[in-house]
Design a protein around this motif. Structure first.
Motif: not given
Lengths: 295, 274
Positions: B273-274, B270-271, B104-106, B97, B108, B100
């Motif tokens: 929730d973290l 990518m899809k 960072w992007s997911r 989490r 990356e 990000i």
């Protein structure tokens, strides 16, 4: 410029609606409190804004633009819990934060000093107390001196001294012109440091705007006499209060802030042939205001 | 990507489990190969002198690439374990989490993890290369790159094991459960693979249909199937009953599975929730 504007944002966890179409905006330079009881959707809201949760509907903008990764690099954020590599020290952890943000590497000593962790900067994170972990997370948010800060329950786990320190830090940051978005379930905290507030309850936005407009202050006068029914009748003839309630042998009169004159009330009753055996002014408790706003 | 990898290095260079597992792996590779080397020399060698089978040295040049790749393949569970620990740590520390949140992007985040899996595979392959060369130097044979394709198969096996580790970590997120599932899956697939192999042999012997060892077409056994012990007099005796090795079909499966692991891990991260 709005630092953050949220438009009809919603989030469902299966059948549970954590956010039900929320809209508000955070003006630049404000200390914006997001207030609500546990489970009201505060962290979910900030999680979506910080891109770790996916919205089920609606959207948001940062700095009046479509949100992107570079925006988050410019914002210092503490979301929910202090998240660090347990086996690394404060300095090693902050090095990682600085490297991801692309700034603040030369700022590590300063922020550790601000959050009082210089002494322990080389101890592993796993050896920290809850309060120290929280302070490190605040330090990480301050790294590189960002203009916008997001604090989710910033005083969680801190002792009274720590709480006071963090509140004065937030005030100081605000005086420097920074925008601070702060989620809290502590009304007292929001009232003490925030200029604006949004109130959430079970995913609904109950109110939002300037703190002074949302929290209209009231003074309450509590009185009693031998014959409470007679007192009640007499008080009906009196002017100046906005509301009257009665319970357990006392009567409460509500006044706009600063407009109570106890001696006038006393002589009014005396002139009507009633002797008061109880006359007491009390500030409306913050909790009762909180319940009123969220019920 | 270079700056992302630098940050990954900051995360692991002071991590005890990383150092310990790395040392275990390196020592393990040398020891395992030494055991194979010495068993062959002392036991098979003795049978040789009895004149039962002709002379065979698994660590001579040309054989060494295949033997070392095959023997080292059994240890690839260790780097996979390391990858599971490194990725699930990010979930349990909730730094997945925080990375990000900090910018960072997911994409990356998940891509640098996959890049780590790739780098670890390359390093393991290099280790095989060095070990194979050193053991072969003691064999007194002339240098040869014959059979070097097995080092390539080793790389594919290592990368497959590591990418399954990435996938399991992203799906399960909890260290203990992820490691457990990894081993259970490995075991279950092996059992199914053996059953398929028996069926393949029956098909060939009873109906004359040769589809190859079908056990090798499963996700993890595909890359396992590429690595075998070098042909030797003992093995040749048993070979006539076995189905043909369709190497290219198996390599095709390995690559298709790899693409699937990469695609699915990425999509999942990518899809969700973290």
């Amino acid at each position: 410029m709005a630092i953050l504007s949220v438009e009809n944002l919603s989030k469902n966890y299966g059948a549970i609606k954590a956010l039900k179409g929320i809209s508000f905006s955070v003006p630049a330079g404000s200390v914006f409190g997001i207030l609500g009881p546990n489970g009201s959707g505060k962290t979910t809201l900030l999680g979506i804004v910080m891109s770790v949760l996916k919205a089920s509907g609606g959207g948001y903008k940062l700095f009046d633009e479509e949100p992107n990764d570079a925006h988050r690099k410019k914002i210092g954020t503490l979301l929910e819990t202090p998240n660090f590599y347990h086996y690394l020290s404060a300095v090693q952890n902050l090095n990682i934060t600085a490297a991801i943000k692309g700034r603040g590497e030369d700022d590590i000593d300063r922020v550790l000093e601000v959050v009082n962790l210089t002494q322990r900067k080389n101890s592993p994170f796993s050896s920290y107390s809850l309060g120290m972990k929280q302070r490190l997370a605040i330090g990480a948010a301050l790294l590189g001196n960002p203009d916008v800060l997001v604090f989710d329950e910033p005083t969680n786990g801190l002792d009274p001294v720590g709480i006071a320190e963090i509140r004065s830090l937030i005030k100081k940051l605000s005086q420097q012109g920074k925008t601070i978005i702060m989620a809290s379930h502590l009304l007292d905290e929001v009232e003490k440091v925030c200029t604006h507030v949004a109130i959430l309850k079970q995913g609904d936005l109950k109110a939002s705007g300037n703190v002074n407009e949302i929290f209209v202050h009231e003074d309450i006068v509590e009185l009693a006499a031998e014959n409470i029914d007679q007192l009640d009748t007499v008080l009906n003839e009196m002017q100046g209060y906005t509301k009257k309630t009665k319970d357990d042998g006392t009567i409460q009169l509500y006044y706009p802030q600063g407009q109570v004159k106890l001696d006038a009330i006393n002589s009014f009753c005396f002139n009507k042939g009633l002797t008061l055996n109880h006359l007491h002014m009390k500030k409306k408790s913050l909790e009762s205001k909180f319940f009123e706003l969220t019920n | 990507m270079r700056s992302l990898l630098k940050i990954e290095w900051l995360k692991i260079k002071h991590y005890g489990a990383f150092k310990i597992l790395s040392i275990f792996f390196i020592v393990g590779v040398v020891l395992t190969n030494y055991i194979v080397f010495s068993v062959n020399k002392n036991i098979i060698g003795n049978i040789n002198t009895a004149g039962l089978v002709s002379s065979f040295n698994p660590y001579s040049f040309s054989n060494t690439w295949q033997t070392t790749s095959y023997a080292t393949g059994f240890l690839l569970i260790l780097p996979a374990l390391l990858i599971i620990i490194l990725i699930t740590n990010e979930f349990s520390f909730r730094t997945s989490r925080q990375n990000i949140i900090d910018g960072w992007s997911r994409q990356e985040f998940i891509e640098v993890k996959m890049a780590m899996a790739l780098i670890i595979s390359v390093l393991c392959t290099l280790l095989v290369l060095i070990t194979a060369s050193v053991f072969a130097l003691f064999s007194g044979t002339d240098f040869s790159l014959n059979g070097f394709d097995h080092v390539g198969y080793f790389f594919l096996k290592s990368f497959s094991y590591n990418m399954v580790a990435v996938l399991v970590s992203v799906l399960i997120r909890r260290t203990g459960f992820a490691i457990g599932l990894y081993f259970i899956y490995l075991g279950a697939e092996n059992i199914i693979s053996q059953l398929l192999d028996v069926w393949s042999m029956k098909l060939r012997s009873d109906h004359g249909i040769d589809l190859g060892s079908m056990g090798d077409y499963l996700p993890m056994n595909a890359s396992d199937g590429l690595l075998t012990f070098p042909d030797n007099p003992l093995k040749s005796m048993a070979k006539s009953a076995l189905p043909t090795d369709y190497y290219w079909v198996v390599i095709g499966f390995v690559i298709i599975y790899l693409f699937f692991f990469i695609w699915f891990s990425r999509r999942r991260f990518m899809k969700s929730d973290l």
